[in-house]
Design a protein around this motif. Structure first.
Motif, PDB file in Angstrom:
ATOM      1  N   LYS A  48      -6.977  -6.650  -1.294  1.00 54.28           N
ATOM      2  CA  LYS A  48      -6.080  -7.153  -2.352  1.00 54.28           C
ATOM      3  C   LYS A  48      -5.946  -8.674  -2.263  1.00 54.28           C
ATOM      4  O   LYS A  48      -6.013  -9.385  -3.277  1.00 54.28           O
ATOM      5  CB  LYS A  48      -4.703  -6.488  -2.216  1.00 54.28           C
ATOM      6  CG  LYS A  48      -3.638  -7.000  -3.191  1.00 54.28           C
ATOM      7  CD  LYS A  48      -2.321  -6.279  -2.960  1.00 54.28           C
ATOM      8  CE  LYS A  48      -1.158  -6.918  -3.718  1.00 54.28           C
ATOM      9  NZ  LYS A  48      -1.283  -6.735  -5.179  1.00 54.28           N
TER      10      LYS A  48
ATOM     11  N   LEU B 134      -6.833  -2.344   2.987  1.00 52.95           N
ATOM     12  CA  LEU B 134      -6.517  -2.468   1.563  1.00 52.95           C
ATOM     13  C   LEU B 134      -5.730  -3.737   1.275  1.00 52.95           C
ATOM     14  O   LEU B 134      -5.936  -4.390   0.246  1.00 52.95           O
ATOM     15  CB  LEU B 134      -5.732  -1.241   1.100  1.00 52.95           C
ATOM     16  CG  LEU B 134      -6.560   0.002   0.772  1.00 52.95           C
ATOM     17  CD1 LEU B 134      -5.651   1.216   0.585  1.00 52.95           C
ATOM     18  CD2 LEU B 134      -7.412  -0.216  -0.479  1.00 52.95           C
TER      19      LEU B 134
ATOM     20  N   VAL C 115       0.831  -1.202   0.000  1.00 51.70           N
ATOM     21  CA  VAL C 115       0.000   0.000   0.000  1.00 51.70           C
ATOM     22  C   VAL C 115       0.870   1.259   0.000  1.00 51.70           C
ATOM     23  O   VAL C 115       1.806   1.376   0.791  1.00 51.70           O
ATOM     24  CB  VAL C 115      -0.937   0.009   1.221  1.00 51.70           C
ATOM     25  CG1 VAL C 115      -1.741   1.308   1.281  1.00 51.70           C
ATOM     26  CG2 VAL C 115      -1.871  -1.197   1.179  1.00 51.70           C
TER      27      VAL C 115
ATOM     28  N   SER D 217      -3.391   3.792  -1.453  1.00 50.89           N
ATOM     29  CA  SER D 217      -3.813   3.031  -2.619  1.00 50.89           C
ATOM     30  C   SER D 217      -3.015   1.751  -2.752  1.00 50.89           C
ATOM     31  O   SER D 217      -1.890   1.640  -2.252  1.00 50.89           O
ATOM     32  CB  SER D 217      -3.670   3.877  -3.893  1.00 50.89           C
ATOM     33  OG  SER D 217      -2.316   4.210  -4.121  1.00 50.89           O
TER      34      SER D 217
END
Length: 210
Positions: free
Chosen positions: A191, A187, A38, A55
């Motif tokens: 993923k 995140l 990330v 992100s």
């Protein structure tokens, strides 16, 4: 893999684990965090507030990413064993780590959808947090989280969480510190789900053999 599942199971069974999109990751952060895929940045805006942007790139088509976000079944595949999603402006995403909970339970996590641009963006604001959190809830609820789904090509997608509006002071600093780690953790889990498959909550919650 087994050690990761064990840590997650202990966190879930002790009621500590909640996704960062809702109210954060496990309360106990690791002393030494492993390398993360990330990317994180905190920027200062023209009005003096701060924005947290994080992100990750997942090896999955954008349509697959949106499926994990648009429905209760999608959220249950990676975020929590109980999830209900009313995908519309003014709708609610409600989750819990208690599989036997019911809609409307006061211990559930509720996020109102304040903006939606399917299948590329949704913005949410927390309206109900669990009884115990590691940060100041009113301060967190004054913020909102934007989720962006950006296709890079047919097989890769960038997923971004952005939280604008951080002010100054200890309360905002505490929320920022918590979500800098917690949103990155979430995140990473998203993923993993996109690249390895849905979480088996029954196995994860099953007591470890002695």
């Amino acid at each position: 893999m087994h050690s990761t599942q064990g840590a997650l199971r202990r966190a879930l069974q002790s009621g500590l684990l909640v996704t960062a999109l809702c109210t954060g990751a496990p309360h106990a952060q690791p002393a030494v965090a492993p390398a993360s895929p990330v990317q994180t940045e905190v920027t200062r805006e023209a009005d003096g507030t701060r924005t947290l942007r994080q992100s990750v790139i997942a090896a999955a088509p954008a349509a697959t990413v949106w499926e994990a976000l648009r429905s209760g079944a999608g959220w249950q595949s990676w975020a929590a064993p109980f999830a209900r999603v009313d995908l519309r402006r003014g709708g609610v995403i409600e989750t819990s780590y208690r599989p036997d909970t019911r809609m409307g339970d006061t211990s559930n996590i509720r996020n109102e959808i304040i903006a939606l641009l399917s299948p590329r963006m949704l913005a949410i604001r927390n309206v109900q947090a669990p009884p115990s959190t590691a940060f100041d809830v009113p301060t967190f609820q004054s913020l909102h989280t934007v989720v962006l789904v950006e296709p890079l090509d047919a097989r890769r997608t960038r997923i971004t969480f952005a939280q604008p509006g951080y002010g100054e002071g200890a309360a905002f600093d505490g929320v920022l510190k918590h979500f800098t780690w917690g949103s990155a953790w979430t995140l990473e889990k998203l993923k993993e789900r996109l690249e390895r498959g849905p979480i088996d909550w029954a196995a994860l919650l099953r007591p470890a053999a002695k």
